[in-house]
Design a protein around this motif. Structure first.
Motif, PDB file in Angstrom:
ATOM      1  N   SER A 192       0.813  -1.212   0.000  1.00 39.67           N
ATOM      2  CA  SER A 192       0.000   0.000   0.000  1.00 39.67           C
ATOM      3  C   SER A 192       0.847   1.264   0.000  1.00 39.67           C
ATOM      4  N   ASP A 193       0.167   2.369  -0.329  1.00 39.30           N
ATOM      5  CA  ASP A 193       0.775   3.687  -0.203  1.00 39.30           C
ATOM      6  C   ASP A 193       1.000   4.073   1.258  1.00 39.30           C
ATOM      7  N   ASP A 194       0.429   3.305   2.193  1.00 41.51           N
ATOM      8  CA  ASP A 194       0.627   3.620   3.615  1.00 41.51           C
ATOM      9  C   ASP A 194       1.975   3.119   4.127  1.00 41.51           C
ATOM     10  N   ARG A 195       2.844   2.658   3.192  1.00 40.02           N
ATOM     11  CA  ARG A 195       4.213   2.234   3.463  1.00 40.02           C
ATOM     12  C   ARG A 195       4.309   0.839   4.073  1.00 40.02           C
ATOM     13  N   THR A 196       3.208   0.119   4.151  1.00 41.43           N
ATOM     14  CA  THR A 196       3.234  -1.200   4.762  1.00 41.43           C
ATOM     15  C   THR A 196       2.931  -2.304   3.757  1.00 41.43           C
ATOM     16  N   VAL A 197       3.364  -3.486   4.142  1.00 45.26           N
ATOM     17  CA  VAL A 197       2.998  -4.726   3.462  1.00 45.26           C
ATOM     18  C   VAL A 197       2.331  -5.602   4.507  1.00 45.26           C
ATOM     19  N   LYS A 198       1.196  -6.187   4.167  1.00 46.58           N
ATOM     20  CA  LYS A 198       0.483  -7.042   5.110  1.00 46.58           C
ATOM     21  C   LYS A 198       0.292  -8.429   4.502  1.00 46.58           C
ATOM     22  N   ILE A 199       0.402  -9.438   5.352  1.00 48.56           N
ATOM     23  CA  ILE A 199       0.194 -10.814   4.936  1.00 48.56           C
ATOM     24  C   ILE A 199      -1.030 -11.341   5.672  1.00 48.56           C
ATOM     25  N   TRP A 200      -1.992 -11.890   4.901  1.00 51.71           N
ATOM     26  CA  TRP A 200      -3.281 -12.307   5.436  1.00 51.71           C
ATOM     27  C   TRP A 200      -3.476 -13.811   5.260  1.00 51.71           C
ATOM     28  N   ASP A 224      -9.206 -12.807  10.644  1.00 54.87           N
ATOM     29  CA  ASP A 224      -9.553 -11.482  10.117  1.00 54.87           C
ATOM     30  C   ASP A 224      -8.375 -10.518  10.168  1.00 54.87           C
ATOM     31  N   GLU A 225      -7.569 -10.601  11.223  1.00 56.03           N
ATOM     32  CA  GLU A 225      -6.409  -9.718  11.347  1.00 56.03           C
ATOM     33  C   GLU A 225      -5.254 -10.253  10.514  1.00 56.03           C
ATOM     34  N   CYS A 226      -4.387  -9.354  10.099  1.00 55.59           N
ATOM     35  CA  CYS A 226      -3.256  -9.787   9.279  1.00 55.59           C
ATOM     36  C   CYS A 226      -2.318 -10.670  10.091  1.00 55.59           C
ATOM     37  N   VAL A 227      -1.682 -11.614   9.435  1.00 55.63           N
ATOM     38  CA  VAL A 227      -0.725 -12.505  10.083  1.00 55.63           C
ATOM     39  C   VAL A 227       0.549 -11.741  10.422  1.00 55.63           C
ATOM     40  N   PHE A 228       1.018 -10.935   9.453  1.00 62.98           N
ATOM     41  CA  PHE A 228       2.200 -10.099   9.659  1.00 62.98           C
ATOM     42  C   PHE A 228       1.940  -8.711   9.091  1.00 62.98           C
ATOM     43  N   ASP A 229       2.418  -7.701   9.802  1.00 59.02           N
ATOM     44  CA  ASP A 229       2.359  -6.306   9.347  1.00 59.02           C
ATOM     45  C   ASP A 229       3.798  -5.841   9.163  1.00 59.02           C
ATOM     46  N   LEU A 230       4.243  -5.743   7.921  1.00 58.15           N
ATOM     47  CA  LEU A 230       5.639  -5.449   7.614  1.00 58.15           C
ATOM     48  C   LEU A 230       5.781  -3.951   7.387  1.00 58.15           C
ATOM     49  N   ASP A 239      10.200 -11.892   9.177  1.00 63.74           N
ATOM     50  CA  ASP A 239      11.504 -11.238   9.276  1.00 63.74           C
ATOM     51  C   ASP A 239      11.959 -10.725   7.909  1.00 63.74           C
ATOM     52  N   CYS A 240      12.677  -9.592   7.937  1.00 68.66           N
ATOM     53  CA  CYS A 240      13.292  -9.058   6.723  1.00 68.66           C
ATOM     54  C   CYS A 240      14.646  -9.737   6.536  1.00 68.66           C
TER      55      CYS A 240
END
Length: 515
Positions: free
Chosen positions: A375-383, A388-394, A434-435
């Motif tokens: 997203s433009d919100d600077r994050t990557v999310k894994i679902w 319902d909630e994302c597994v990881f918020d990168l 992890d990155c």
């Protein structure tokens, strides 16, 4: 200004032919005597009748919503050929120029690129000013104005292994498009067949020779209907079916098209009321999914060209779509939401909420268990469909994340690559969040990332004119190529020995890669 019945009859006849109504077209031709008409050999662009109708709808829209003083009345209700129009006064209607600016993915790229370039110019100007100030101080200290030189090696260049430059002899430049080339796609069954889409209202199918010294054949040109203005003639997206027999393209006029390998138009699919930004075949090849500025997604029956169902869940432009399997798919939008839907079901299976800005891309992982969104919100999310909630918020990127891709199933681990306007690419372990690596040799935003079929290397492209190829195992930059324009998209062929890149100067570059 006049329209004759012969002209209308001919456009209807062409529409019937293009839509596959062969017997109906033959009967209509004989009853209307088109074969005797002066227009029987007229050179008419595909989709001419639909284009005329769409332009008429735009005029009707203006006529209904423009006041006598020239101001535009607020309304989001659709204007249709059949049935009365009822204004929707509850919602505020954006101005047309706002719609175009907000919707066109290329415009958003150019805007963000311009912002980045301005930042870089300001940063360089400040550095130059600081250097001049230091030079003046040094000259004052030494009382030497002439013969002052500084010898040194930038710290960032030390301890970096030599990068192999891809020579011009290993690359082919494909010329023919007359505007920026935005998208390209290798045929999955024929590793030498490449399709490209441009802002010149055409797509092209190229036969790439095995060696760079072999002659290049003329491409097959797929002429799309020119949109309303010269600025809106973009072939925005394309995708081959799994067998490589058919190519689907999306266009700024809101129409999707299905073509054969030989360039024959099989179906013209017209139901969207805005530019198409995303288009994907399912794995079986019986459905095509499209997403549009009109906030909707449409599932098309690829065997007939008919719209099977249209979803209207999103409140913003649909920016990306992706199939999980032959009947389940995900969609993302400028409204910040991700929907998971199923064919023949009008209710979504899942709604993923959490992004605070538009969601540029979504990708199911090769195992079909996780869905990534950026997203433009600077994050990557894994679902996961299990919660319902994302597994990881990168959250490591510092600017908008524009593109991403999963390592193929053949890779040893579940790795996600993400490209950002912060000039970096990051490799993530999707099992832990992890990155693993930060790839940061580009000097401008990174628009595109693509793993080779084996998952051992990653290609990246940027408006800094550079294509970089990285080794996934250790993040080393192993090959680089500098083109003559910004890079919009990169794509590997199925055998991994050729890499195609779309260039902003109207060309494509195909590099022969030896890893």
């Amino acid at each position: 200004m006049s329209v004759t019945s012969e002209e209308i009859n001919y456009l209807i006849f062409r529409y019937l032919q293009e839509s596959g109504f062969v017997h109906t077209g033959f009967a209509f031709q004989n009853e209307s005597h088109i074969h005797k008409s002066e227009y029987r050999n007229a050179n008419v662009q595909p989709g001419a009748l639909v284009s005329v109708i769409q332009k008429g709808l735009l005029y009707m829209d203006l006529e209904l919503h423009v006041n006598e003083d020239g101001t535009e009345r607020e309304c989001t209700g659709p204007v249709a050929l059949i049935g009365p129009h009822r204004c929707d006064k509850q919602a505020k209607k954006p101005k047309r120029d706002e719609l175009v600016s907000r919707g066109n993915k290329r415009d958003r790229k150019d805007t963000k690129r311009a912002q980045k370039q301005q930042q870089e110019r300001e940063k360089r100007a400040k550095m130059d000013a600081d250097d001049e100030e230091k030079d003046e101080e040094n000259m004052m200290d030494t009382d030497q104005v002439e013969d002052v030189s500084v010898v040194g090696t930038p710290a960032e260049m030390t301890d970096i292994p030599e990068v192999k430059i891809i020579p011009a002899s290993d690359a082919i430049t494909l010329k023919g498009h007359t505007a920026d080339v935005f998208v390209c796609s290798w045929n999955p069954a024929s590793p030498s067949l490449l399709a490209s889409g441009s802002g010149d209202a055409t797509a092209r199918i190229w036969q790439i020779p095995a060696n760079t010294d072999e002659p290049l054949k003329e491409p097959i040109v797929l002429k799309h209907l020119p949109a309303l203005t010269d600025n809106n003639r973009d072939v925005t997206t394309m995708d081959w079916n799994a067998s490589g027999t058919l190519l689907a393209t999306g266009f700024y006029d809101g129409q999707a098209r299905i073509w054969t390998q030989r360039g024959q138009l099989r179906y013209l699919m017209s139901q969207h009321r805005g530019p198409i930004f995303a288009l994907k075949w399912n794995k079986k090849g019986n459905y095509i999914l499209t997403g549009s500025l009109d906030h909707t997604t449409i599932v098309w029956d690829a065997t007939t060209g008919d719209a099977k169902q249209q979803h209207e869940f999103h409140t913003g432009a649909v920016l990306d779509v992706d199939w999980l399997d032959n009947t389940t798919f995900a969609t993302s939008s400028s409204d910040g939401k991700v929907y998971v839907c199923k064919v023949d079901s009008m209710d979504p299976l899942k709604v993923f909420e959490g992004h605070k800005d538009e969601v540029n891309a979504i990708r199911w992982d090769p195992l079909g268990e996780l869905l990534a969104s950026c997203s433009d919100d600077r994050t990557v999310k894994i679902w996961s469909m299990a919660q319902d909630e994302c597994v990881f918020d990168l959250t490591a990127h510092t600017q908008a994340v524009y593109d991403m891709t999963w390592a193929p199933r053949e890779a040893s681990s579940r790795i996600l690559a993400t490209a950002s306007f912060d000039t970096s690419v990051r490799l993530w372990d999707a099992n832990t969040g992890d990155c693993l690596r930060v790839l940061s040799r580009h000097v401008e935003a990174v628009y595109t990332v693509a793993f080779n079929p084996a998952g051992t290397h990653l290609a990246t492209g940027s408006p800094d004119y550079t294509i970089n190829i990285w080794r996934v195992q250790d993040g080393a930059l192993v090959k680089t190529y500098r083109g003559e324009g910004g890079i919009f998209e990169v794509d590997w062929n199925s055998t991994g020995d050729k890499l195609a890149a779309c260039v902003a100067n109207g060309t494509l570059v195909v590099a022969h890669i030896k890893l």
